[in-house]
Every structure is written in structure tokens, then in C-alpha cells.
Motif scaffolding. Structure first.
Motif, PDB file in Angstrom:
ATOM      1  N   GLU A  72       0.831  -1.009   0.186  1.00 51.70           N
ATOM      2  CA  GLU A  72      -0.148  -0.073   0.456  1.00 51.70           C
ATOM      3  C   GLU A  72       0.588   1.205  -0.734  1.00 51.70           C
ATOM      4  N   ALA A  73       1.827   1.119   1.072  1.00 48.22           N
ATOM      5  CA  ALA A  73       2.577   2.533   1.152  1.00 48.22           C
ATOM      6  C   ALA A  73       3.602   3.050  -0.388  1.00 48.22           C
ATOM      7  N   SER A  74       4.041   1.900  -1.282  1.00 49.36           N
ATOM      8  CA  SER A  74       4.250   1.935  -2.455  1.00 49.36           C
ATOM      9  C   SER A  74       3.748   2.196  -3.588  1.00 49.36           C
ATOM     10  N   THR A  75       2.414   2.398  -3.128  1.00 55.13           N
ATOM     11  CA  THR A  75       1.398   1.973  -4.771  1.00 55.13           C
ATOM     12  C   THR A  75       1.046   4.257  -3.637  1.00 55.13           C
ATOM     13  N   VAL A  76       1.075   4.461  -2.787  1.00 51.48           N
ATOM     14  CA  VAL A  76       0.333   5.497  -2.532  1.00 51.48           C
ATOM     15  C   VAL A  76       1.405   6.398  -3.138  1.00 51.48           C
ATOM     16  N   GLN A  77       2.939   6.385  -2.199  1.00 53.63           N
ATOM     17  CA  GLN A  77       4.529   6.962  -2.798  1.00 53.63           C
ATOM     18  C   GLN A  77       3.697   7.133  -4.817  1.00 53.63           C
ATOM     19  N   ALA A  78       4.144   6.163  -4.971  1.00 53.92           N
ATOM     20  CA  ALA A  78       4.233   5.892  -6.603  1.00 53.92           C
ATOM     21  C   ALA A  78       2.820   7.185  -7.238  1.00 53.92           C
ATOM     22  N   GLU A  79       1.966   6.929  -6.790  1.00 54.41           N
ATOM     23  CA  GLU A  79       0.601   7.879  -7.248  1.00 54.41           C
ATOM     24  C   GLU A  79       0.357   8.809  -6.810  1.00 54.41           C
ATOM     25  N   GLN A  80       1.139   9.029  -5.530  1.00 57.59           N
ATOM     26  CA  GLN A  80       0.256  10.700  -4.613  1.00 57.59           C
ATOM     27  C   GLN A  80       1.491  11.348  -4.332  1.00 57.59           C
ATOM     28  N   THR A  82       5.091  11.452  -1.458  1.00 54.85           N
ATOM     29  CA  THR A  82       5.552  11.135  -0.361  1.00 54.85           C
ATOM     30  C   THR A  82       4.754  11.672   0.483  1.00 54.85           C
ATOM     31  N   ASP A  83       4.630  12.754   0.123  1.00 58.73           N
ATOM     32  CA  ASP A  83       4.011  14.005   1.205  1.00 58.73           C
ATOM     33  C   ASP A  83       2.897  13.476   1.705  1.00 58.73           C
ATOM     34  N   GLU A  84       1.948  12.509   0.369  1.00 53.65           N
ATOM     35  CA  GLU A  84       0.537  11.833   0.882  1.00 53.65           C
ATOM     36  C   GLU A  84       1.015  10.969   2.044  1.00 53.65           C
ATOM     37  N   LEU A  85       1.729  10.038   1.690  1.00 54.42           N
ATOM     38  CA  LEU A  85       2.305   8.589   2.327  1.00 54.42           C
ATOM     39  C   LEU A  85       2.357   9.137   3.475  1.00 54.42           C
ATOM     40  N   ASP A 109      12.141  -2.190   7.549  1.00 55.17           N
ATOM     41  CA  ASP A 109      13.441  -3.410   7.860  1.00 55.17           C
ATOM     42  C   ASP A 109      13.940  -3.665   6.945  1.00 55.17           C
ATOM     43  N   PHE A 110      14.222  -2.275   5.963  1.00 53.00           N
ATOM     44  CA  PHE A 110      14.375  -2.505   4.578  1.00 53.00           C
ATOM     45  C   PHE A 110      15.048  -4.070   4.820  1.00 53.00           C
ATOM     46  N   ALA A 111      13.906  -4.441   4.204  1.00 52.37           N
ATOM     47  CA  ALA A 111      13.979  -5.551   3.504  1.00 52.37           C
ATOM     48  C   ALA A 111      12.763  -5.728   2.373  1.00 52.37           C
ATOM     49  N   ASP A 112      12.837  -6.335   1.182  1.00 56.24           N
ATOM     50  CA  ASP A 112      12.452  -6.567   0.430  1.00 56.24           C
ATOM     51  C   ASP A 112      11.022  -5.145   0.388  1.00 56.24           C
ATOM     52  N   THR A 113      11.437  -4.309   0.538  1.00 55.54           N
ATOM     53  CA  THR A 113      10.415  -3.088   1.253  1.00 55.54           C
ATOM     54  C   THR A 113       9.348  -2.116  -0.253  1.00 55.54           C
ATOM     55  N   GLN A 114      11.065  -2.134  -1.159  1.00 51.39           N
ATOM     56  CA  GLN A 114      10.540  -1.175  -2.687  1.00 51.39           C
ATOM     57  C   GLN A 114      10.343   0.185  -2.550  1.00 51.39           C
ATOM     58  N   LEU A 115      10.990   0.836  -1.598  1.00 50.60           N
ATOM     59  CA  LEU A 115      10.499   2.255  -1.606  1.00 50.60           C
ATOM     60  C   LEU A 115      12.262   2.268  -1.519  1.00 50.60           C
ATOM     61  N   PRO A 116      12.079   3.950  -2.215  1.00 54.92           N
ATOM     62  CA  PRO A 116      12.924   4.427  -2.620  1.00 54.92           C
ATOM     63  C   PRO A 116      13.898   5.217  -1.687  1.00 54.92           C
ATOM     64  N   ASP A 117      15.268   5.612  -0.780  1.00 55.87           N
ATOM     65  CA  ASP A 117      15.894   6.416   0.237  1.00 55.87           C
ATOM     66  C   ASP A 117      14.952   5.694   1.443  1.00 55.87           C
ATOM     67  N   GLU A 118      15.236   5.306   1.665  1.00 54.64           N
ATOM     68  CA  GLU A 118      14.110   4.112   3.179  1.00 54.64           C
ATOM     69  C   GLU A 118      14.798   5.006   4.111  1.00 54.64           C
ATOM     70  N   LEU A 119      16.203   5.110   4.105  1.00 57.02           N
ATOM     71  CA  LEU A 119      16.562   5.369   5.903  1.00 57.02           C
ATOM     72  C   LEU A 119      15.994   7.061   6.243  1.00 57.02           C
ATOM     73  N   ALA A 120      16.020   7.993   4.750  1.00 55.72           N
ATOM     74  CA  ALA A 120      15.252   9.365   4.137  1.00 55.72           C
ATOM     75  C   ALA A 120      13.768   9.020   4.796  1.00 55.72           C
ATOM     76  N   LEU A 121      13.575   8.294   4.984  1.00 54.87           N
ATOM     77  CA  LEU A 121      11.983   8.029   4.820  1.00 54.87           C
ATOM     78  C   LEU A 121      11.990   7.972   6.496  1.00 54.87           C
ATOM     79  N   LEU A 161      19.839  15.354   8.682  1.00 57.83           N
ATOM     80  CA  LEU A 161      18.932  14.932   8.443  1.00 57.83           C
ATOM     81  C   LEU A 161      17.440  15.972   9.477  1.00 57.83           C
ATOM     82  N   GLY A 162      18.257  16.257  10.136  1.00 57.80           N
ATOM     83  CA  GLY A 162      16.822  16.794  11.422  1.00 57.80           C
ATOM     84  C   GLY A 162      16.563  16.216  12.777  1.00 57.80           C
TER      85      GLY A 162
END
Length: 696
Positions: A72-80, A82-85, A109-121, A161-162
Motif C-alpha cells: 500500500e505504501a509503495s502504491t501511495v508513494q508512486a501515485e500520490q 511521499t508527502d501524502e504517504l 526493516d529494509f527487507a524487500d520494501t521497494q521504497l526509495p531512500d528508506e533511511l530518509a523516509l 536530516l534533522g
């Protein structure tokens, strides 16, 4: 505003569940209402949350714990975007935060999450949640230099990153490198850096996990056996003498099912404790005959024998890919993890940094946590005379894994080892002594004969007496070889405390030996005395019990406000029983003017402010008493049991007081946690300026 701690990482495989469990332990010591939030989750069971919920009795609705699943998170991030996620996750976090004093956030957990720049998220979510960050860096299979570089880079990344970085945690480094890494990182960062070594028991799969992963069938074994950690794998193929030499403690024997000699030989070795094994895994779907299985069950009751269909090579490939996981079904791993965390992390300093709001309430769990923490702060040696009793061995397992105290167990050594092996309990860090064969027996006999010469005790008679485990344990305490003793799970109260009366005797400032129970109610801890020892104390003895109980309360963090209980309050009643309580109260006031005390007073006026306002207005004790002294054993014993059963209170005790050195008695119905608590209390009682017991 709710205080939150965000535990995160920089890559997969950092083993941060140890840190998440450790932080939860810290928070529940300080705060009654702790929530959990995991922003993103994979499909399937959340083993860590199941563990937290079971261990800390969380009432939080599991549905509220999670923000979105990764898909769900990957879909929201791709379609709407990062701010919306982030906006969605912030809303769901605050829905949890409204109901709790502090929230533990479990980062991605950085395991097969398919999220870009997971640390920054993770950094952004922590900032939006208003949470402080505790980054974890994995050090498994890395060099010292690469670990140090990753820690510095991780700190710069989150700080840049603050994020409000509380501390850095390095986990799973090689034990041989741990001290060097810690020294090289100390004072090199603006925040503390804690370094935890890799522990094979944490990464080792349990026999149950192996059985599930390989689709095995349990032929023999019980739940305790299936919970054992498989610390190593030994593959059968050699002849029996050579095979036995290859066995290692805690290993899983893997052999074709038609090698009955290896099955019987390994289980016989386990039965003898040379060495204890985790279990036997039979390959090729071959199963021994009923006669062999019957013999195996008699040799090592409870030890698992599991059959799988695969051959040795594919089975080996699957076994070496398995890694143990913390979950609700692995309580021993949880104790090991907490022991590791508490040993290598400055828990008091970290808790101060977190600045979690202190709760005015003291729940039973908070009280139990504080007992273990206080005992661990200055480790003492406690002797357990009932070394072959299952509950005592299971309690010893918890105490050793958590590093609460040093232990000496008494009894036939081989029986203790065999029983421990059958239960999967590791006693490597404890001392085992058989009083019947110990070299200390002659020394103790001479000492006891000298003490009891006035009663006609000779050295020959003493030699027989000191072979009794309770006398032997008491003499260990008296001679400074242990700091305290706990017994009574299978012995009577008289058998436990009579040796203490004869050998240790009372303190110079104590008239009698008495006892208290810590009554852990839903929101506070009360001290009840005397509910176990003195049937009908006179006024002087009752005063002594009150003073001793106040001292015990103070030692365990309960501010003493003493209520001397009676069937009347103030001057409303008269008679011998009331007069005794009134005289005892006056004696305490005369000799200990520093203590807050009220009496005679009825129970309701002692603990209920509205009743106190009517019966004793203006009293600094009435309505808020914390130490309640009963006029006799009949009243005290019945009251504590009534409160325990009717109010669902946890009764910790009896805790003996007035002895020169601590000896405590267990109920014969004591549970494992009761024994753990009593041993911790005994260790705390021993924390005084006197010398610690020496290692034998």
C-alpha cells in the motif's frame, strides 16, 4: 505531549529486535501506558509485536499498531507522492499517541520494501512524529574498521536530516572485536554509542522452528524440548565412538533414521550430560522401530526426535539458512536478548536521555522490573538449596540470562545437570555443589558444632546435619560464600528458616524475625506485615515488626507510611487487642520519631482517603498508608490471601526481615516468576557495605 522513541536502522540484518525489546523493557519500568506503532508492515504475523503484547500484557488493539503494509505504501508513494504517504502515517501515529504516555515506534526493516531512500523516509517520519531516534547498525561479518565507518556515517545521515539522535547502537559484532570497537567509538560522537556482541543463542533456531521450517514430524519430545536452541549441527555418518566425540553442547544431531546406534548413543550422551544436546533430526523419512523409540524416550524424556523427508544434503542446506527469531514462542531468547541489552547498554543513562514521563502509578510489572534492575546493579551470590526442582531450574535460567545475580545450586551434581539438560537450561555460569560430597562439609560441620555446642551437638552429629541442603546453604551464607539463600519450593517453612534461626540469628537491633509481603495492586505496592511468622506478637514485638517493615519498604522504593491495624480507629475502641496496638504505636513514636505512623486504625481508614477524611481528618498516614501492620498472624495471613485472590493482587513474599543475613522462604506452590522475584529481593537485601560472597 506524548514522548516517542523511533528505533530504526540503515540496512537489513541488524538484529534490532534486541534493541526494540530492550527499549520496551526500559519504558515499561517507568511508564504505565506504553503504546507501539509500526508505520509499515509486511503481510503475515508480526512476531515482535506478538512478543511485546504477550510479555508486557499490552491491551492495545493490534489493528491500531500498523500504519500501512509495504505494498500500500509503495502504491501511495508512486501515485500520490511521499508527502501524502507521510501524511497518512502521521495521522495513524497520532491516533495511537493520544491514548498513551509514550510510544515505541518500530522503523522499517529494509527487507524487500521497494521504497526509495528508506533511511530518509524513516528520518522524516521520526521528525513528523516528534520522536527521538535510536539508530541500530549491524556489525555481523564486518571488520572493526567497516563497523566504525558505518556508525559514523549513520549518525551523520540521521543527524543531517534533522533527527534528534538519542544514541547509536552497534549490534551483532564479533565478540572478540566488541571491546575494541566500543573503545574506538567512545567519545568520537556527540551521543553515546553502545556496542552489543553477537550471541549465538539469539541467532540459533529452536527445535520447534526447525521442525516447522522443514515440515518435520515430532516423534518424541515435549514443549520444553522443542523450545531448546540448536546451537550447532552434527551430522551422523561416522561409527558411534567417533560420532560421540563430535557432539557439542546444544547441538542438533542430524542422521539418517536407520542409524539406531547414533540415535540411542546421542540420547544416552544427553542423559549423562556429556554433552546435553538439543535433539535428533532423522532424515530420509526413515523412522526407528517402536522398541528403539521406547528406549529413546526412557533415555532422555522430553528430548525431541523429529523426522523429515529430505536427505542429509538438502536438509543441511535448509538448516544453515535458518536463523532464530524473537517471538512469543521463544521466551528464553527474550531473556537472553534482555540480558545482552542490559549488560552492554547504559540503561539508566538511556532512560534519562529518553526523558519518558514518570508515572505516579506503580504496576506489578513495573515493580518486578525494578526488582531485577536493582538486583543487577550490584550483583550478589544467592544459594538455591533445591537444585533439582524444575521450577527452581527454570527460575535460575531466567536469572542467569538476565544477569540478575550469581547462583549456587545444591544437590547431587549429576542429577542437577541431567535435569537441566532435559529442560534445556544452561547452568554453565552457575556453581553446582553436592553437600554430601563437598570438601566444605568438614569445615561446616566444625563450625556448626561450635555454634551448637551448648545444645550438645558434636562434630560427628554436625557432619550429618550439614549434609542437609538447607543447613548447608545457610552455612554458606554465614561463612560468606553466598550473600543470601532462597528455599521452600519443596521444603516446609520450618525446614527453611530453622537453620537461619540457629546459625545466622537476628540483627542486633531486631528483637524478632518477622516477614512482609509486597502486595502489588493494579496501581500501587503495599507492604503487609507480619503475615507468615509470628502468631501473636506482643506490643514490643509489634513495634519491632513495624520498624523492620518500614526499613524493608524503604529498601525497595516504597515510602513508609505505617498503619497499625485494629478493629477500631483512634480512640473509638478499647480492650486488650486495641490497647496492644496503641501501645505498639506509642513505642514506635518514642523510639523512631522520624517514621510516619498511625494507630490504632481500621483497614478502610488506612487506605481509602474518603474514609480517612471522616475518621481521622488531618492525619498524614490515614488514607495513604503504604505499610500495614496486622495485630496477629491470623488476621494478616487471611487478609493477604483475601486481597490476593479477590483483588487480583500479586503477592511477593514472604520476605523475612530481622536476620543478620538474608534468607527467604518460598511457598510450595511458588511459580517460576515468584522464585525469580524472591531471589531478586534476596540479592537486594544483601546489597550492603559488607563484602560480597567470594567465588568458590
Amino acid at each position: 505531549m506524548t514522548r516517542s522513541v523511533y528505533v530504526t536502522g540503515i540496512d537489513r540484518g541488524d538484529g534490532r529486535q534486541v534493541v526494540e525489546l530492550g527499549v520496551m523493557e526500559l519504558l515499561t519500568r517507568q511508564v504505565d501506558r506504553v503504546g507501539v506503532f509500526r508505520p509499515l508492515v509486511h503481510d503475515g504475523p508480526d512476531r515482535l509485536f506478538d512478543l511485546l503484547r504477550a510479555r508486557y500484557r499490552l491491551s492495545q488493539d493490534p489493528a491500531s499498531v500498523y500504519g500501512l503494509d509495504y505494498h500500500e505504501a509503495s502504491t501511495v508513494q508512486a501515485e500520490q507522492g511521499t508527502d501524502e504517504l507521510v501524511s497518512l502515517l502521521v495521522d495513524r501515529f497520532h491516533a495511537v499517541a493520544r491514548d498513551y504516555d509514550v510510544v515505541l515506534v518500530l522503523g522499517t526493516d529494509f527487507a524487500d520494501t521497494q521504497l526509495p531512500d528508506e533511511l530518509a523516509l524513516n528520518a522524516r517520519l521520526a521528525n513528523e512524529f516528534g520522536a527521538s531516534v535510536l539508530p541500530v547498525v549491524g556489525g555481523k561479518k564486518q571488520t572493526e574498521e567497516s563497523v566504525r565507518a558505518e556508525v559514523r556515517n549513520a549518525y551523520r545521515a540521521y543527524d543531517g536530516l534533522g533527527c534528534d539522535v538519542l544514541a547509536m547502537v552497534v549490534n551483532r559484532v564479533r565478540p572478540s572485536d566488541r571491546d575494541e570497537i566500543h573503545e574506538r567509538l567512545s567519545n568520537r560522537l556527540p551521543v553515546p554509542c553502545y556496542v552489543l556482541p553477537d550471541d549465538g543463542a539469539l541467532s540459533a533456531p529452536t527445535v520447534a522452528q526447525i521442525t516447522h521450517a522443514l515440515g518435520g514430524t515430532v516423534l518424541l519430545g515435549d514443549d520444553s524440548g522443542l523450545a531448546r536452541d540448536a546451537l550447532d549441527f552434527v551430522f551422523g555418518g561416522a561409527m558411534l565412538p567417533n560420532f560421540l566425540n563430535a557432539l557439542t553442547p546444544g547441538c542438533m544431531v542430524v542422521t539418517p533414521g536407520d542409524r539406531a546406534d547414533l540415535v540411542v548413543g546421542s540420547l544416552a550422551a544427553h542423559s549423562a550430560g556429556t554433552p546435553p544436546i538439543a535433539g535428533v533430526l532423522l532424515t530420509l523419512n526413515e523412522r526407528p522401530g517402536e522398541a528403539i523409540l521406547t528406549l529413546a524416550d526412557r533415555l532422555a524424556p522430553g528430548t525431541p526426535v523429529v523426522a523429515v523427508s529430505g536427505g542429509s544434503f538438502p536438509t543441511a542446506a535448509e538448516l544453515f539458512a535458518l536463523e532464530g527469531k524473537l517471538n512469543a514462542a521463544t521466551p528464553r531468547k527474550a531473556e537472553t536478548a534482555l540480558g545482552l541489552f542490559e549488560r552492554y547498554v547504559d540503561t539508566a543513562g538511556l532512560l534519562r536521555t529518553i526523558q519518558a514521563p514518570s508515572s505516579d502509578r506503580v504496576t506489578p510489572m513495573m515493580f518486578e522490573h525494578k526488582l531485577l534492575e536493582q538486583a543487577r546493579s550490584d550483583k550478589r551470590r544467592v544459594v538455591l538449596p533445591e537444585g533439582t526442582e524444575e521450577r527452581v531450574l527454570r527460575a535460575a535460567d531466567v536469572l542467569l540470562r538476565r544477569g540478575v545475580c550469581d547462583l549456587t545450586l545444591l544437590g547431587p551434581v549429576e542429577q542437577i545437570r541431567k535435569k537441566a539438560a532435559d529442560l534445556g537450561v544452561d547452568l554453565a555460569d552457575s556453581e553446582l555443589i553436592d553437600p554430601a560430597t563437598s570438601e566444605l562439609r568438614d569445615r561446616f560441620a566444625a563450625a556448626y558444632a561450635q555454634m551448637r555446642a551448648h545444645k550438645g551437638v558434636t562434630v560427628e552429629l554436625a557432619h550429618d546435619v550439614v549434609a542437609d541442603v538447607n543447613y548447608f546453604g545457610t552455612l554458606m551464607v554465614q561463612e560468606g560464600l553466598a550473600d543470601g539463600m532462597v528455599s521452600g519450593s519443596v521444603h516446609s517453612t520450618a525446614a527453611t528458616i530453622r537453620p537461619a534461626f540457629e546459625i545466622i540469628k537476628t540483627k542486633p537491633d531486631a528483637a524478632i524475625v518477622s516477614s512482609v509481603f509486597f502486595m502489588c495492586l493494579a496501581d500501587k505496592v503495599l507492604v503487609y506485615g507480619d503475615c507468615a511468622v509470628n502468631p501473636d506478637p506482643n506490643a514490643q514485638q509489634l513495634a519491632d515488626i513495624a520498624v523492620q517493615s518500614a526499613g524493608t519498604a524503604s529498601q525497595f522504593g516504597v515510602e513508609p507510611r505505617i498503619a497499625m491495624l485494629s478493629y477500631s480507629t483512634g480512640t473509638s475502641g478499647s480492650g486488650a487487642d486495641v490497647d496492644k496496638v496503641r501501645e505498639a504505636t506509642d513505642l514506635v513514636r518514642e523510639h523512631r520519631s522520624d517514621l510516619k505512623i498511625e494507630g490504632p486504625i481500621q483497614y478502610d481508614a488506612a487506605v481509602e482517603p474518603s474514609v480517612a477524611a471522616t475518621k481521622l481528618p488531618g492525619s498524614e498516614v490515614a488514607g495513604q498508608a503504604s505499610v500495614l501492620i496486622f495485630p496477629d498472624l491470623n488476621t494478616g495471613n487471611n487478609t493477604y490471601k483475601a486481597v490476593q485472590r479477590s483483588a487480583g493482587a500479586i503477592a511477593v513474599g514472604p520476605v523475612l526481615q530481622g536476620l543478620r543475613k538474608p534468607v527467604n522462604d518460598l511457598s510450595r506452590g511458588a511459580l517460576v516468576q515468584d522464585i525469580v522475584n524472591t531471589v531478586a529481593i534476596t540479592a537486594i537485601q544483601a546489597q550492603s557495605p559488607t563484602e560480597k560472597a567470594s567465588d568458590l
